[in-house]
Motif scaffolding. Structure first.
Motif, mmCIF file in Angstrom:
data_model
loop_
_atom_site.group_PDB
_atom_site.id
_atom_site.type_symbol
_atom_site.label_atom_id
_atom_site.label_comp_id
_atom_site.label_asym_id
_atom_site.label_seq_id
_atom_site.Cartn_x
_atom_site.Cartn_y
_atom_site.Cartn_z
ATOM 1 N N VAL A 35 0.945 -1.381 -0.361
ATOM 2 C CA VAL A 35 0.079 0.200 0.143
ATOM 3 C C VAL A 35 0.763 1.290 0.122
ATOM 4 C CG1 VAL A 35 -1.872 1.466 1.149
ATOM 5 C CG2 VAL A 35 -1.820 -1.530 1.279
ATOM 6 N N SER A 36 0.498 1.829 -1.565
ATOM 7 C CA SER A 36 1.348 3.419 -1.519
ATOM 8 C C SER A 36 0.812 4.301 -2.031
ATOM 9 C CB SER A 36 2.980 2.696 -2.082
ATOM 10 O OG SER A 36 2.636 1.827 -2.477
ATOM 11 N N GLN A 46 3.658 9.747 -1.683
ATOM 12 C CA GLN A 46 3.104 10.949 -1.421
ATOM 13 C C GLN A 46 2.295 9.897 -0.402
ATOM 14 O OE1 GLN A 46 2.334 13.894 -2.900
ATOM 15 N NE2 GLN A 46 3.922 13.011 -4.532
ATOM 16 N N VAL A 47 1.912 11.161 0.809
ATOM 17 C CA VAL A 47 1.695 10.006 1.837
ATOM 18 C C VAL A 47 -0.025 9.677 1.894
ATOM 19 C CG1 VAL A 47 0.365 10.959 4.136
ATOM 20 C CG2 VAL A 47 2.553 12.185 3.614
ATOM 21 N N LEU A 48 -0.516 8.651 2.264
ATOM 22 C CA LEU A 48 -1.554 7.816 1.703
ATOM 23 C C LEU A 48 -2.844 8.738 1.351
ATOM 24 C CD1 LEU A 48 -1.014 4.443 3.503
ATOM 25 C CD2 LEU A 48 -0.286 5.006 1.159
ATOM 26 N N GLY A 49 -3.158 8.986 -0.129
ATOM 27 C CA GLY A 49 -4.610 10.068 0.079
ATOM 28 C C GLY A 49 -4.531 10.715 0.180
ATOM 29 N N LEU A 71 -1.364 -7.109 4.110
ATOM 30 C CA LEU A 71 -1.090 -5.430 3.584
ATOM 31 C C LEU A 71 -0.012 -4.477 4.530
ATOM 32 C CD1 LEU A 71 -4.591 -4.540 4.282
ATOM 33 C CD2 LEU A 71 -3.314 -4.851 2.463
ATOM 34 N N SER A 72 0.912 -4.152 3.325
ATOM 35 C CA SER A 72 1.971 -3.037 4.342
ATOM 36 C C SER A 72 2.358 -1.774 3.606
ATOM 37 C CB SER A 72 3.206 -4.088 3.831
ATOM 38 O OG SER A 72 3.773 -3.971 2.410
ATOM 39 N N LEU A 73 2.135 -1.510 4.356
ATOM 40 C CA LEU A 73 2.907 0.486 4.255
ATOM 41 C C LEU A 73 4.175 0.753 4.159
ATOM 42 C CD1 LEU A 73 1.191 2.402 7.291
ATOM 43 C CD2 LEU A 73 0.052 1.705 4.500
#
Length: 107
Positions: A35-36, A46-49, A71-73
């Protein structure tokens, strides 16, 4: 041994492809989701969102397929963690792994 896929949410967006179409094409083999967030045509995360990645649609697609993988960030910035926590809930054991925002994706 079976081979699974690490689906990266942001890489398709970075090069101008639709991540939802790609996810649908490989969903039965996805074991891990990276997740990025990125802007179209931009390598910087970017910052998520705050990027162009349709994260809510990706989570909805995963939930609809009863995804129970990992899920990984990409980053650990506070706003990113807050967004992910608002979309997903992690549990242990045989409980459901992911609960959608507002309880509407998985019950």
């Amino acid at each position: 041994l079976p081979v699974g896929i690490n689906f990266d949410c942001a890489n398709p967006v970075m090069v101008g492809y639709d991540p939802i179409a790609i996810l649908r094409a490989v969903a039965d083999r996805v074991w891990h989701v990276h997740v990025s967030d990125r802007k179209v045509g931009d390598y910087a995360h970017q910052v998520l969102g705050e990027g162009d990645v349709p994260l809510e649609a990706i989570f909805r697609e995963l939930a609809g397929r009863q995804f129970h993988g990992v899920l990984s960030l990409e980053d650990g910035q506070g706003p990113s963690l807050h967004l992910l926590e608002s979309q997903c809930v992690w549990k242990t054991g045989k409980d459901k792994v992911m609960k959608g925002h507002g309880g509407r994706w998985l019950t």
